[in-house]
Motif scaffolding. Structure first.
Motif, mmCIF file in Angstrom:
data_model
loop_
_atom_site.group_PDB
_atom_site.id
_atom_site.type_symbol
_atom_site.label_atom_id
_atom_site.label_comp_id
_atom_site.label_asym_id
_atom_site.label_seq_id
_atom_site.Cartn_x
_atom_site.Cartn_y
_atom_site.Cartn_z
ATOM 1 N N ALA A 1 -23.647 -19.082 31.894
ATOM 2 C CA ALA A 1 -24.251 -18.562 33.130
ATOM 3 C C ALA A 1 -23.987 -17.059 33.260
ATOM 4 O O ALA A 1 -22.848 -16.600 33.104
ATOM 5 C CB ALA A 1 -23.685 -19.294 34.343
ATOM 6 N N GLY A 2 -25.059 -16.301 33.498
ATOM 7 C CA GLY A 2 -24.934 -14.862 33.677
ATOM 8 C C GLY A 2 -24.848 -14.069 32.387
ATOM 9 O O GLY A 2 -24.717 -12.839 32.430
ATOM 10 N N LEU B 1 -22.611 -26.554 28.123
ATOM 11 C CA LEU B 1 -22.712 -25.117 27.875
ATOM 12 C C LEU B 1 -23.277 -24.347 29.075
ATOM 13 O O LEU B 1 -23.031 -23.136 29.197
ATOM 14 C CB LEU B 1 -23.601 -24.858 26.651
ATOM 15 C CG LEU B 1 -23.002 -25.187 25.285
ATOM 16 C CD1 LEU B 1 -24.064 -25.087 24.204
ATOM 17 C CD2 LEU B 1 -21.843 -24.261 24.966
ATOM 18 N N GLN B 2 -24.028 -25.028 29.922
ATOM 19 C CA GLN B 2 -24.697 -24.336 31.031
ATOM 20 C C GLN B 2 -23.766 -23.454 31.856
ATOM 21 O O GLN B 2 -24.044 -22.259 32.038
ATOM 22 C CB GLN B 2 -25.407 -25.349 31.927
ATOM 23 C CG GLN B 2 -26.878 -25.502 31.614
ATOM 24 C CD GLN B 2 -27.586 -26.359 32.649
ATOM 25 O OE1 GLN B 2 -27.115 -27.426 33.035
ATOM 26 N NE2 GLN B 2 -28.724 -25.893 33.100
ATOM 27 N N GLU C 1 -14.023 -26.316 30.201
ATOM 28 C CA GLU C 1 -14.241 -25.236 31.160
ATOM 29 C C GLU C 1 -13.539 -23.963 30.677
ATOM 30 O O GLU C 1 -12.383 -23.982 30.291
ATOM 31 C CB GLU C 1 -13.693 -25.639 32.531
ATOM 32 C CG GLU C 1 -13.934 -24.610 33.607
ATOM 33 C CD GLU C 1 -13.421 -25.054 34.966
ATOM 34 O OE1 GLU C 1 -13.455 -24.252 35.914
ATOM 35 O OE2 GLU C 1 -12.963 -26.217 35.074
ATOM 36 N N GLY C 2 -14.272 -22.861 30.687
ATOM 37 C CA GLY C 2 -13.724 -21.586 30.254
ATOM 38 C C GLY C 2 -13.723 -21.372 28.761
ATOM 39 O O GLY C 2 -13.212 -20.358 28.266
ATOM 40 N N GLU D 1 -37.565 -27.475 27.100
ATOM 41 C CA GLU D 1 -37.588 -27.696 28.547
ATOM 42 C C GLU D 1 -36.232 -27.536 29.209
ATOM 43 O O GLU D 1 -36.126 -27.627 30.438
ATOM 44 C CB GLU D 1 -38.132 -29.105 28.843
ATOM 45 C CG GLU D 1 -39.596 -29.279 28.437
ATOM 46 C CD GLU D 1 -40.130 -30.656 28.775
ATOM 47 O OE1 GLU D 1 -39.320 -31.529 29.204
ATOM 48 O OE2 GLU D 1 -41.340 -30.878 28.590
ATOM 49 N N PHE D 2 -35.188 -27.256 28.437
ATOM 50 C CA PHE D 2 -33.856 -27.154 29.035
ATOM 51 C C PHE D 2 -33.773 -25.888 29.887
ATOM 52 O O PHE D 2 -34.225 -24.825 29.478
ATOM 53 C CB PHE D 2 -32.783 -27.132 27.957
ATOM 54 C CG PHE D 2 -31.409 -27.425 28.492
ATOM 55 C CD1 PHE D 2 -31.002 -28.732 28.695
ATOM 56 C CD2 PHE D 2 -30.531 -26.405 28.821
ATOM 57 C CE1 PHE D 2 -29.748 -29.022 29.204
ATOM 58 C CE2 PHE D 2 -29.276 -26.673 29.325
ATOM 59 C CZ PHE D 2 -28.885 -27.989 29.525
ATOM 60 N N PRO D 3 -33.191 -25.978 31.085
ATOM 61 C CA PRO D 3 -33.143 -24.807 31.989
ATOM 62 C C PRO D 3 -32.369 -23.649 31.378
ATOM 63 O O PRO D 3 -31.372 -23.845 30.685
ATOM 64 C CB PRO D 3 -32.413 -25.357 33.226
ATOM 65 C CG PRO D 3 -32.563 -26.836 33.156
ATOM 66 C CD PRO D 3 -32.602 -27.181 31.703
#
Length: 302
Positions: free
Chosen positions: A29-30, A24-25, A103-104, A52-54
């Motif tokens: 994003a954004g 999912l990162q 992706e996407g 703790e996940f970024p």
């Protein structure tokens, strides 16, 4: 406040959950959003993983322990948490913890929702079978839950890869997922039937793909049991919407038809049709048992 929520019910799968979050990162994003993990095992390991996940600025990751066991309570807890934590949410995307996204995926799913503005948007699940997967597994939903072309549909297939519009809450009463099916499964199918009965709009988004490796060994007995138990709960759900007579007729007609097709395919030793018909027979056998009063507790968690 964010108008997009991603909800993930989980139960004793921290490794798979981590893989999903990692996939999912790049998708989130954004974007500002709220991500909620509802843990039906209340495991400190999962709480630490989520905390703790970024994440980026404008993104909230929330760990939600859910003590009442079952798929329905866990999914309903996600909906309730979305109302508390992101009261202005417009879209809630449900994922399962044993998949990961392509992706996407997110942009495609949201674009589809923008185009049609339905109550629900569902996407396909592509099974990633091991090289030694058997004939039944290769012809089953474990291999693929793909659909037709993107567009309006009468029913969806699963709560894995499901976008829920806030408008749905004005169409069907809460809770969205009925506790009657928390152990058997089928809480998602029941929701789809309720939306259908209420005149709701559902859309299939074929391009928003989720991958799902099997979480269990796909022995022939396991695959057949999955189809059998699905038949049991689907018969009970269909009976509540279509009536006893129509549901009995469907179960009998489906069984007879599958047996006839199996008989035609056996002399020619056409392996794939044989496998598909065996799975269909298992499903309609479950429907007959369900109509006769049988039950299943496929997701009874202890």
């Amino acid at each position: 406040m964010t108008d997009l929520v991603i909800g993930i019910p989980t139960f004793r799968r921290p490794g798979l959950l981590l893989r999903l979050l990692e996939s999912l990162q790049p998708e989130i994003a954004g974007r500002e959003l709220t991500l909620i993990v509802a843990d039906n095992d209340c495991d400190p390991v999962v709480e630490t993983l989520v905390s703790e996940f970024p994440r980026e600025a404008g993104q909230r990751f929330i760990y939600l322990p859910v003590s009442e066991r079952g798929l329905s309570p866990n999914r309903n807890a996600l909906v309730d948490a979305a109302m508390r934590e992101a009261p202005d949410w417009r879209r809630l995307i449900m994922m399962d913890d044993d998949g990961y996204v392509s992706e996407g995926w997110l942009a495609t799913l949201l674009a589809c929702a923008d185009t049609y503005e339905p109550h629900l948007v569902g996407g396909p699940v592509e099974g990633l079978l091991p090289p030694d997967a058997g004939l039944l597994a290769r012809n089953s939903i474990f291999a693929s839950r793909r659909g037709a072309a993107t567009g309006p549909t009468k029913l969806l297939r699963t709560a894995q890869n499901l976008l829920i519009s806030r408008r749905l809450l004005d169409l069907v009463e809460s809770p969205l997922f009925r506790n009657a099916y928390k152990a058997s499964g089928g809480e998602d199918y029941d929701l789809f039937r309720r939306v259908q009965a209420a005149g709701g709009e559902m859309v299939w988004c074929e391009e928003a793909l989720v991958y799902e490796p099997p979480a269990e060994q796909l022995r022939p007995a396991t695959v057949l049991k999955r189809y059998y138990t699905t038949g049991i709960y689907m018969s009970k759900i269909d009976q509540s919407y279509d009536g006893t007579g129509a549901t009995w007729r469907l179960a009998v007609k489906g069984s007879v038809g599958a047996l006839a097709r199996l008989a035609l395919s056996l002399p020619k030793l056409r392996k794939d049709p044989i496998a598909k018909n065996l799975l269909t027979i298992a499903h309609y056998s479950g429907r007959l048992v369900g109509m006769a009063g049988g039950h299943t507790s496929r997701y009874d968690k202890s």
